[in-house]
Design a protein around this motif. Structure first.
Motif, short mmCIF file in Angstrom:
data_model
loop_
_atom_site.label_atom_id
_atom_site.label_comp_id
_atom_site.label_asym_id
_atom_site.label_seq_id
_atom_site.Cartn_x
_atom_site.Cartn_y
_atom_site.Cartn_z
N TRP A 1 -0.83 -11.33 -0.07
CA TRP A 1 -0.87 -9.91 0.28
C TRP A 1 -2.27 -9.59 0.79
O TRP A 1 -3.25 -9.84 0.09
N ASN A 2 -2.37 -9.08 2.02
CA ASN A 2 -3.65 -8.59 2.52
C ASN A 2 -3.80 -7.15 2.05
O ASN A 2 -3.11 -6.25 2.53
N MET A 3 -4.69 -6.95 1.08
CA MET A 3 -4.87 -5.65 0.45
C MET A 3 -5.80 -4.78 1.29
O MET A 3 -6.97 -5.13 1.46
N VAL A 4 -5.28 -3.72 1.86
CA VAL A 4 -6.14 -2.79 2.61
C VAL A 4 -5.93 -1.38 2.07
O VAL A 4 -4.87 -1.07 1.53
N THR A 5 -6.94 -0.55 2.23
CA THR A 5 -6.86 0.81 1.68
C THR A 5 -6.68 1.86 2.77
O THR A 5 -6.69 3.04 2.49
N GLY A 6 -6.55 1.42 4.04
CA GLY A 6 -6.34 2.37 5.14
C GLY A 6 -7.63 2.86 5.73
O GLY A 6 -8.71 2.62 5.19
N SER A 7 -7.52 3.53 6.89
CA SER A 7 -8.74 3.98 7.53
C SER A 7 -8.58 5.31 8.26
O SER A 7 -9.57 5.91 8.65
N ARG B 1 -11.11 5.20 -2.61
CA ARG B 1 -9.96 4.34 -2.25
C ARG B 1 -10.06 2.98 -2.95
O ARG B 1 -9.06 2.42 -3.37
N TYR B 2 -11.28 2.47 -3.06
CA TYR B 2 -11.44 1.18 -3.75
C TYR B 2 -11.22 1.34 -5.26
O TYR B 2 -10.69 0.43 -5.91
N ASP B 3 -11.64 2.48 -5.85
CA ASP B 3 -11.37 2.70 -7.29
C ASP B 3 -9.86 2.72 -7.51
O ASP B 3 -9.35 2.16 -8.48
N ALA C 1 -10.55 -7.89 2.93
CA ALA C 1 -11.55 -7.95 4.01
C ALA C 1 -12.69 -6.97 3.81
O ALA C 1 -13.35 -6.62 4.77
N GLY C 2 -12.89 -6.54 2.59
CA GLY C 2 -13.94 -5.52 2.39
C GLY C 2 -15.31 -6.07 2.71
O GLY C 2 -15.66 -7.19 2.36
N GLY C 3 -16.11 -5.24 3.40
CA GLY C 3 -17.45 -5.68 3.73
C GLY C 3 -18.49 -4.73 3.16
O GLY C 3 -19.67 -5.07 3.03
N SER C 4 -18.06 -3.52 2.77
CA SER C 4 -18.99 -2.55 2.19
C SER C 4 -19.34 -3.00 0.77
O SER C 4 -18.75 -3.94 0.23
N ALA D 1 -13.50 -12.37 6.84
CA ALA D 1 -14.77 -11.68 7.05
C ALA D 1 -15.14 -11.63 8.52
O ALA D 1 -14.99 -12.61 9.25
N HIS D 2 -15.63 -10.48 8.92
CA HIS D 2 -16.09 -10.29 10.29
C HIS D 2 -17.60 -10.12 10.21
O HIS D 2 -18.12 -9.01 10.12
N ILE D 3 -18.32 -11.25 10.22
CA ILE D 3 -19.77 -11.25 10.04
C ILE D 3 -20.37 -12.02 11.19
O ILE D 3 -19.97 -13.15 11.46
N GLY E 1 -13.59 5.41 7.81
CA GLY E 1 -12.66 4.33 8.15
C GLY E 1 -13.28 2.98 7.83
O GLY E 1 -13.81 2.77 6.74
N HIS E 2 -13.23 2.04 8.80
CA HIS E 2 -13.73 0.68 8.56
C HIS E 2 -15.25 0.67 8.66
O HIS E 2 -15.81 0.52 9.74
N GLN E 3 -15.91 0.79 7.55
CA GLN E 3 -17.37 0.88 7.56
C GLN E 3 -18.02 -0.40 8.09
O GLN E 3 -18.98 -0.36 8.82
N GLN E 4 -17.45 -1.52 7.67
CA GLN E 4 -18.08 -2.78 8.07
C GLN E 4 -18.02 -2.98 9.59
O GLN E 4 -18.98 -3.42 10.20
N PHE F 1 -12.30 -20.81 8.83
CA PHE F 1 -12.26 -19.83 9.94
C PHE F 1 -10.89 -19.16 10.05
O PHE F 1 -9.86 -19.74 9.71
N LEU F 2 -10.95 -17.95 10.58
CA LEU F 2 -9.75 -17.15 10.82
C LEU F 2 -9.71 -16.86 12.32
O LEU F 2 -10.59 -16.18 12.84
N PHE F 3 -8.69 -17.38 12.98
CA PHE F 3 -8.61 -17.18 14.43
C PHE F 3 -8.08 -15.79 14.73
O PHE F 3 -7.04 -15.38 14.24
#
Ligand SMILES: Cc1cc2nc3c(=O)[nH]c(=O)nc-3n(C[C@H](O)[C@H](O)[C@H](O)COP(=O)(O)O)c2cc1C
Length: 437
Positions: free
Chosen positions: A131-137, A156-158, A225-228, A244-246, A336-339, A392-394
């Motif tokens: 499951w890719n857990m996302v909290t929305g944006s 949202r993370y809490d 995928a949280g980066g914050s 990760a998008h780094i 939204g997507h802070q990272q 890696f993630l393509f």
């Protein structure tokens, strides 16, 4: 430092017609409803021994650019989006070893429903679900579910922490050995081994037990995928894999070291979570040809600035149509997507918005990979050695059968020849494959 083998996954942006209009997409505009192209993708990834395919999702029609849906609908930008759990089920049926990881947003599904959908997917796949857990944006997505807006980013993370606890407890609500199927006594399930969870939190309540029964993996794989700051803490507590998008090997290493330190603080072994970095290689028979393709991609981005900016606005809720293209971007914030925004601003520096968006869309991946398959394979190995792991993630901007073949039949064999990735699956379960090295 030497790295053992590393992991490969694929980030499928959309489960439908997004590739429409790109070359080499066949008749996708007439055939997208069947999701056949994406089933072919799943089969190819399995042949190449990828760990998993992650299906991205958003759950609204974009309207950020000029306050209109026009650009999003006209260009098929993240539209149409089919329900990922349905497409994931088709993918599971088309494969036997590949992990399948749909995205479900915490504000759009109840925790019980997520535990049930992903639990069922784990059952029917024989232990290959995640499951890719996302909290929305976007507040627009919240409005599809009866809310005026999304809660603030950190809340949202809490909420997601509670959400995760409910799902985990529901997956644990069947003790091992609860299904006895004893013909002698006529007992299918030992009722004493199936429990309510009686969860009463600040944001959610849930009774349980989970009526869909136990999962092959116990707890399906959790991707995140949280980066914050909050996102990293969440990932360190719960994730089996982070996407990760780094940008840049040094920052990739810093990120991984940080998450691993956080995991230790939670009492987790850092090796139990695999960090995969976003890449979009441009491959060709010769390095020159690959450079030509990269230049073409950049020129293409320059021609479609509105669409590129609308796409960035879509994940950050910022209407870039109100900005001057020839002025520096300046400071911006988002709920939204802070990272992604931070990444864009870091790359932008003092550049104008025009320059920044061209360079962001044409070189937005973690590392630039533009060369022959063998050269790119070598580069990926070097970067992994520098970063320490885990793969890696393509994320390919142009998903079509040709691009898929370039990766699975061109690049992956080159990686395999160098001993950098697996040549056969070690296990039937997704988590076990992730933990293999
Ligand atoms: C590779 C990758 C995939 C993501 N997939 C999705 C997705 O499918 N749906 C979604 O709403 N957000 C998605 N996100 C956004 C993340 O869930 C998260 O909100 C974002 O990385 C920003 O991190 P932050 O929330 O900690 O600020 C993705 C991000 C990355 C880097």
């Amino acid at each position: 430092m030497t790295v053992d083998r590393f992991h490969l996954a694929w980030f499928l942006q959309g489960s439908s017609v997004q590739a429409w209009g790109e070359p080499w997409t066949g008749n996708i505009s007439g055939e997208w409803m069947s999701a056949d192209m994406f089933l072919d993708l799943a089969r190819s990834l399995e042949r190449a021994c990828f760990d998993y395919l992650l299906l991205e999702d958003s759950i609204y029609v974009g309207e950020t650019w000029r306050g209109s849906r026009e650009i999003y609908l006209k260009n098929g930008m993240s539209i149409p989006r089919q329900e990922p759990s349905v497409v994931a089920t088709l993918m599971v049926a088309a494969t036997s070893r590949l992990g399948i990881v749909p995205t479900l947003s915490t504000f759009a599904y109840a925790p019980y429903l997520v535990a049930r959908i992903i639990g069922t997917l784990d059952q029917v796949s024989g232990g290959r679900a995640g499951w890719n857990m996302v909290t929305g944006s976007s507040d627009l997505s919240a409005q599809n579910f009866g809310f005026d807006k999304l809660p603030p980013h950190d809340i949202r993370y809490d909420m997601a922490d509670e959400f995760m606890e409910i799902c985990t407890r529901l997956w644990d609500s069947w003790e091992p050995g609860a299904m006895v199927a004893d013909r002698q006594t006529g007992v299918l399930t030992d009722h004493a081994k199936v429990h309510t969870i009686d969860f009463e939190g600040q944001y959610y309540r849930c009774r349980g037990p989970l009526n869909s029964g136990p999962c092959p993996q116990g707890r399906p794989v959790i991707a995140q995928a949280g980066g914050s700051e909050k996102g990293r803490t969440f990932a360190a507590r719960h994730a089996d894999t982070i996407v990760a998008h780094i940008k840049g090997a040094d920052k990739m290493k810093e990120y991984r070291d940080d998450v691993r330190a956080r995991m230790k603080a939670f009492g987790r072994s850092p090796d139990t979570c695999k960090v995969l970095y976003l890449i979009s290689p441009i491959l060709a028979e010769t390095a020159d040809e690959a450079q030509d393709r990269a230049r073409q991609r950049e020129a293409n981005a320059a021609q479609h600035l509105d669409a590129r900016l609308a796409q960035l606005g879509w994940i950050t809720n910022i209407d870039f149509s109100t900005f001057d293209l020839d002025q520096p971007v300046g400071e911006l914030t988002t709920n939204g997507h802070q990272q992604s925004l931070a990444q864009f601003l870091r790359k932008a520096g003092k550049r104008t918005l025009r320059e920044a968006i061209i360079s962001y869309t044409s070189g937005g991946a973690s590392i630039d990979l533009v060369a022959t398959p063998d050269q790119v394979a070598a580069q990926m190995g070097e970067v992994m050695e520098e970063v320490g792991g885990d793969g890696f993630l393509f994320s390919m901007p142009n998903v079509n059968r040709r691009t898929i073949a370039e990766i699975t039949d061109g690049l992956v064999p080159a990686l395999q020849q160098r001993g950098l990735v697996r040549t056969a699956y070690g296990s039937r379960h997704l988590r076990d494959n992730l933990l293999e090295f």
